[in-house]
Write an enzyme that holds these catalytic residues in place. Structure first.
Site, PDB file in Angstrom:
ATOM      1  CB  THR A 187      -7.333  16.016   7.344  1.00 51.97           C
ATOM      2  OG1 THR A 187      -5.423  16.141   7.490  1.00 51.97           O
ATOM      3  CG2 THR A 187      -7.316  15.311   5.828  1.00 51.97           C
ATOM      4  NE  ARG A 215       4.032  12.640   7.827  1.00 47.28           N
ATOM      5  CZ  ARG A 215       1.416  12.247   7.688  1.00 47.28           C
ATOM      6  NH1 ARG A 215       1.561  13.771   7.229  1.00 47.28           N
ATOM      7  NH2 ARG A 215       1.283  11.960   8.621  1.00 47.28           N
ATOM      8  CG  ASP A 218      -3.658   8.544   5.059  1.00 48.61           C
ATOM      9  OD1 ASP A 218      -3.197  10.403   5.962  1.00 48.61           O
ATOM     10  OD2 ASP A 218      -4.441   8.581   5.743  1.00 48.61           O
ATOM     11  CB  THR A 237      -9.217  12.106   8.892  1.00 46.64           C
ATOM     12  OG1 THR A 237      -8.631  13.104   9.851  1.00 46.64           O
ATOM     13  CG2 THR A 237     -10.447  11.278   9.525  1.00 46.64           C
ATOM     14  N   GLY A 240      -1.445   9.030   9.772  1.00 46.15           N
ATOM     15  CA  GLY A 240      -1.273   9.391   8.264  1.00 46.15           C
ATOM     16  C   GLY A 240      -0.695   7.764   8.249  1.00 46.15           C
TER      17      GLY A 240
HETATM   18  N1  ASP Z   1      -3.809  11.856   7.425  1.00 45.29           N
HETATM   19  C1  ASP Z   1      -2.916  13.546   7.797  1.00 45.29           C
HETATM   20  C2  ASP Z   1      -1.802  12.537   7.295  1.00 45.29           C
HETATM   21  O1  ASP Z   1      -1.029  12.173   8.175  1.00 45.29           O
HETATM   22  C3  ASP Z   1      -3.852  13.802   9.464  1.00 45.29           C
HETATM   23  C4  ASP Z   1      -5.509  14.040   9.486  1.00 45.29           C
HETATM   24  O2  ASP Z   1      -6.317  13.252   9.150  1.00 45.29           O
HETATM   25  O3  ASP Z   1      -4.715  14.512  10.258  1.00 45.29           O
HETATM   26  O4  ASP Z   1      -1.085  13.950   7.146  1.00 45.29           O
END
Ligand code: ASP
Length: 321
Positions: A187, A215, A218, A237, A240
């Site tokens: 992310t 899905r 966050d 990040t 989530g």
């Molecule tokens: N937070 C992101 C999610 O859950 C994934 C990430 O930060 O790599 O979609």
């Protein structure tokens, strides 16, 4: 006193093993964004909102990061992207969920924020909104990269479980799927303090490799992956689900309101709440008083900072100037 901080995702367990062949390109991307936008933020040419939007757009275009082009693939092998942003002055917010064709999901979130209503749009309705408002639409074949298809095939072969909230049963952040080339390009996010003392925060992602259809992580949830008010701008990040269950980004703001708590303490304390729920990850945050915190509890978090005219970047526990 303008400040711009970026992250390019957190991931991995254990000791950082040093840079991979692709890491210099990831750092170069962060540096060039900071070098271009930092001075414009400082001079007052860009406000915080536009600075974080442009920064995240540039990372969405960089295939080595998990947002826009280069997003990870869901369980059906398709890209579904989430993005959100928030402006500190009035807590205006915009968010898009599971978009499939919009080249820059963060710009769609920016348009929603500026329109004032609604705050969130989902799936094809969000893509349609973006298209109707002149944002470029691209085919899935453009969004999907060879590296991500390889990661997805590996995930499929391992039958690994994505998005688990149990630390022990193999939640898959995109970083975790690589052996020789830890693809820790998660992310992306940006937080900024502009020359007028105003804050903004933005976050954009393809989510997690193999995520089930529908899905929502966050990243597009205001208060979970992104928060900004007049005191603090936050972008998160990591896994989530745990950031949602702790309202992590907003919780940083709540803790930082206590005068005796520094931003570093507030962000670390929130990561300590997220971690027992299986949420390995990191946070970037800037306070209106100029405090900056970039903590992470994973092996690495790609990060960059423009402050006082100087650029610094980092991946694992090392920082480069
Ligand atoms: N937070 C992101 C999610 O859950 C994934 C990430 O930060 O790599 O979609």
């Amino acid at each position: 006193m303008a400040i711009l901080a970026l992250h390019g995702g957190a991931g991995g367990d254990g000791e950082w093993r040093g840079m991979t062949d692709l890491d210099p390109d990831r750092l170069a991307c962060l540096k060039s964004i900071l070098a271009e936008l930092g001075p414009r933020l400082e001079s007052g040419e860009l406000d915080a909102l536009e600075a974080v939007t442009l920064a995240v757009e540039a990372m969405e275009d960089e295939p080595l990061y998990n947002a826009g082009r280069g997003s990870v693939l869901a369980e059906n092998g398709q890209v579904y992207m989430d993005a959100s942003m928030m402006r500190g002055t009035d807590q205006a917010a915009g968010s898009v969920v599971n978009v499939e064709t919009t080249r820059h999901p963060i710009r769609a979130a920016n348009l929603l924020l500026k329109s004032g209503w609604p705050v969130m749009l989902n799936s094809k309705f969000a893509d349609e909104y973006a298209e109707e408002n002149g944002l470029e639409q691209v085919p899935q074949s453009w969004l999907q990269t060879k590296l991500r298809r390889a990661q997805w095939s590996k995930w499929k072969a391992l039958n690994a479980r994505p998005g688990s909230t149990d630390e022990d049963d193999g939640a898959v952040l995109d970083h975790d799927l690589e052996d020789t080339e830890p693809a820790g390009m998660g992310t992306v996010g940006a937080v900024a303090l502009d020359a007028h003392g105003n804050l903004a925060a933005a976050t954009s992602t393809g989510g997690m490799t193999g995520k089930p259809l529908g899905r929502i992580g966050d990243t597009p949830i205001i208060g979970a992956g992104t928060w900004c008010d007049q005191n603090v701008a936050v972008s998160c990040t990591g896994v989530g689900e745990a950031f949602i269950r702790t309202c992590a980004a907003h919780e940083v703001a709540v803790q930082f309101r206590q005068t005796e708590i520094t931003l570093q303490q507030a962000t670390e304390s929130v990561l300590n709440q997220v971690q027992p729920l299986g949420g390995r990850g990191g946070i970037i945050a800037i306070g209106a008083d100029g405090q900056v915190a970039l903590p992470f509890q994973t092996m690495l978090m790609y990060r960059g900072l423009w402050q006082n005219g100087a650029i610094s970047t980092g991946i694992g526990n090392e920082t480069y100037s």
